[in-house]
Design a protein around this motif. Structure first.
Motif, PDB file in Angstrom:
ATOM      1  N   GLU A 158       0.819  -1.218   0.000  1.00 13.51           N
ATOM      2  CA  GLU A 158       0.000   0.000   0.000  1.00 13.51           C
ATOM      3  C   GLU A 158       0.852   1.268   0.000  1.00 13.51           C
ATOM      4  OE1 GLU A 158      -2.970   0.119   2.952  1.00 13.51           O
ATOM      5  OE2 GLU A 158      -3.913  -1.762   2.359  1.00 13.51           O
ATOM      6  N   ILE A 159       2.030   1.217   0.641  1.00 12.24           N
ATOM      7  CA  ILE A 159       2.824   2.440   0.732  1.00 12.24           C
ATOM      8  C   ILE A 159       4.091   2.395  -0.116  1.00 12.24           C
ATOM      9  CG2 ILE A 159       1.975   3.199   2.969  1.00 12.24           C
ATOM     10  CD1 ILE A 159       4.301   1.883   4.283  1.00 12.24           C
ATOM     11  N   ALA A 160       4.526   1.214  -0.526  1.00 14.55           N
ATOM     12  CA  ALA A 160       5.699   1.121  -1.391  1.00 14.55           C
ATOM     13  C   ALA A 160       5.285   1.402  -2.828  1.00 14.55           C
ATOM     14  CB  ALA A 160       6.329  -0.260  -1.279  1.00 14.55           C
ATOM     15  N   VAL A 161       6.157   2.065  -3.567  1.00 16.60           N
ATOM     16  CA  VAL A 161       5.884   2.341  -4.973  1.00 16.60           C
ATOM     17  C   VAL A 161       5.983   1.052  -5.782  1.00 16.60           C
ATOM     18  CG1 VAL A 161       6.674   3.606  -7.005  1.00 16.60           C
ATOM     19  CG2 VAL A 161       6.715   4.699  -4.766  1.00 16.60           C
ATOM     20  N   LYS A 162       6.983   0.249  -5.464  1.00 17.17           N
ATOM     21  CA  LYS A 162       7.176  -1.010  -6.179  1.00 17.17           C
ATOM     22  C   LYS A 162       7.725  -2.048  -5.209  1.00 17.17           C
ATOM     23  CE  LYS A 162       9.486  -3.091 -10.182  1.00 17.17           C
ATOM     24  NZ  LYS A 162      10.482  -2.863 -11.259  1.00 17.17           N
TER      25      LYS A 162
END
Length: 531
Positions: free
Chosen positions: A477-481
């Motif tokens: 949910e909070i990591a871009v990738k």
């Protein structure tokens, strides 16, 4: 309280005198890349004009200076040297770089950062005179040059007995190299770093570092690769410099005490610091400290084993803001390693620091630093990494992974983040761009290198990539990738928040986070977790 303007927003507080000084200092930061080929030398002769304007020529000539260059360990060497001579009763001035949190870290008097009042007085004295005399031919000095000039002003006015200067970058064209007659010079361990500026071979790098040699002034160095040592010897011979090879300190000479800085490699730096201190004492007429071969003077031992401050180098900081039952549940291991050689040293230190009882390190020593309730928990090692784009992650990351694996340490997850601090402002008030504005292409490139390494090493440890998905909070949910073994986060705060959330939700695991690859990243983490 609302401003009278009627828009409902309050005005920002007025800048403090210190913030005004940092803003003025920020104005000296050039927008050019350090790797810009036009930087070569960059009109080194201007520095002598600045010295004349600031009336520093005579004070520097009278100063009793120790000048140290090198790729690895020069900051540690300078720190040990300062501590030894301070414990011998001398008033010391120490100039190092970079700073991690506050620019005043660069200027130490008797082992303590210069206070704000003195800093401001000396800062504006130098800045205003240089600004008043600035012309097209003699413009304002650039950022690091101004800081070096400020160091000379501080040490002259404070009447230090000894000034210890750490070279910022290279040696030959470094701003500290305006010193014409140091008491002694030192070259710490050499390796591959800043190759875009200093050259692509160890010989070329050694030649730049040896640029601090001065005719007939003694120079000391530690064991070096053959190619580098040959160049140092050639440069020394040409200038009639007595070049002495210094061996690492024998731990037995500390009478059972530990060095003030962590890591086996520090015995190399300590050996050089002892030799620099002894040479300085002899050449300045302090004969009460005799030559030592089998034992060290008490003041030397106190200086080497005293708690010294060198933030971001082999530093262990528990996170105390996770509201966990134990701050040991999330611990940051900070080391600003950014060359292949220093990355290997960093990996050995980290592996040694996190090893549980029953392995190579002393059980008593390990338990002393880890409360008994955390010993019962499973440990997960996580990497928090960034490096400058001029560095080659194909040289840094494999060294780190291989060395840790050789000590039985495997990272469960690697987190890649951009630096928080902006490179055109000085001070903790400098705000980074918002997450949506950050270019993460470099972090994606680092992640790809890591994932490829993990794929190649899949057979090494069955547990090296599995437990993390069971124990850690989902990062999608909070990591871009997010990949199997790594994640890219848009900012450092979001990565640390994820770590803290993971710790809160895991009752049986504690997290040991190695922060490395960049001193800027290390400084950002320190600033964030201590605020």
């Amino acid at each position: 309280m609302v401003e009278a303007g009627g828009n409902g927003s309050s005005a920002p507080p007025p800048a403090t005198p210190y913030e005004k000084a940092l803003a003025a200092l920020s104005s000296l930061i050039t927008k050019r890349s350090r790797a810009d080929k036009s930087n070569k030398g960059d009109r080194f002769d201007l520095l002598f004009d600045y010295l004349k304007i600031l009336e520093l020529e005579e004070p520097i000539a009278q100063m009793k200076i120790i000048h140290v260059a090198g790729t690895k360990g020069k900051g540690s060497t300078c720190t040990f040297t300062e501590s030894i001579l301070r414990h011998c009763g001398f008033r010391t001035g120490l100039f190092t770089s970079p700073h991690l949190i506050d620019v005043r870290e660069r200027f130490r008097l008797d082992g303590v950062d210069i206070n704000e009042e003195r800093f401001l007085a000396y800062f504006w004295w130098c800045f205003e005179r240089l600004e008043e005399k600035a012309t097209d031919d003699i413009p304002m000095p650039t950022y690091f040059r101004f800081l070096a000039l400020l160091a000379f002003k501080i040490f002259a006015e404070e009447q230090v007995d000894v000034a210890i200067l750490e070279v910022g970058l290279g040696g030959r064209f470094d701003a500290t190299n305006v010193v014409q007659a140091p008491v002694v010079c030192g070259i710490s361990s050499l390796g591959y770093d800043h190759m875009e500026i200093l050259g692509n071979t160890l010989g070329a790098i050694a030649g730049e570092k040896a640029g601090i040699f001065k005719s007939r002034v003694p120079a000391l160095t530690v064991p070096q690769p053959d190619e580098a040592m040959r160049v140092l010897e050639e440069k020394a011979s040409r200038l009639d410099v007595p070049l002495q090879l210094v061996r690492p300190l024998d731990p037995n000479m500390l009478n059972g005490l530990k060095l003030g800085l962590e890591g086996e490699h520090q015995f190399v730096n300590a050996g050089l610091a002892i030799a620099l201190s002894s040479t300085w004492l002899q050449r300045t007429g302090h004969l009460e400290y005799p030559e030592h071969s089998t034992s060290l003077p008490e003041q030397y031992i106190k200086g080497l084993t005293a708690k010294v401050s060198l933030q971001g180098r082999a530093q262990i900081v528990p996170d105390r803001f996770i509201n966990s039952e134990s701050p040991e549940d999330l611990v940051f291991y900070l080391d600003g390693a950014h060359s292949p050689e220093s990355m290997e040293i960093c990996a050995r230190w980290f592996s040694h620091s996190v090893q549980p009882p029953g392995t190579s390190r002393s059980s008593h020593d390990w338990v002393q630093r880890h409360p008994i309730e955390t010993v019962r928990k499973n440990s997960e090692q996580i990497l928090l990494f960034n490096c400058m784009s001029v560095r080659d992650p194909q040289l840094l990351l494999p060294n780190l992974m291989k060395t840790c694996a050789s000590h039985g340490v495997y990272f469960k997850k690697a987190l890649f983040v951009p630096n928080t601090s902006v490179n055109h402002k000085v001070g903790s008030h400098s705000l980074p761009p918002t997450d949506s504005q950050v270019d993460l292409s470099w972090q994606f490139a680092l992640q790809k290198v890591w994932e490829n390494l993990m794929m190649c090493n899949k057979g090494g440890d069955d547990n090296s990539a599995g437990t993390v998905r069971e124990e850690l909070t989902d990062d999608k949910e909070i990591a871009v990738k997010s990949c199997e073994n790594s994640a890219v986060f848009p900012s450092l705060p979001s990565a640390i928040q994820w770590l803290r959330d993971s710790v809160r939700q895991s009752k049986s695991v504690r997290f040991q986070v190695l922060v490395t690859g960049s001193l800027h990243l290390v400084g950002d983490v320190l600033r964030f977790i201590k605020k």
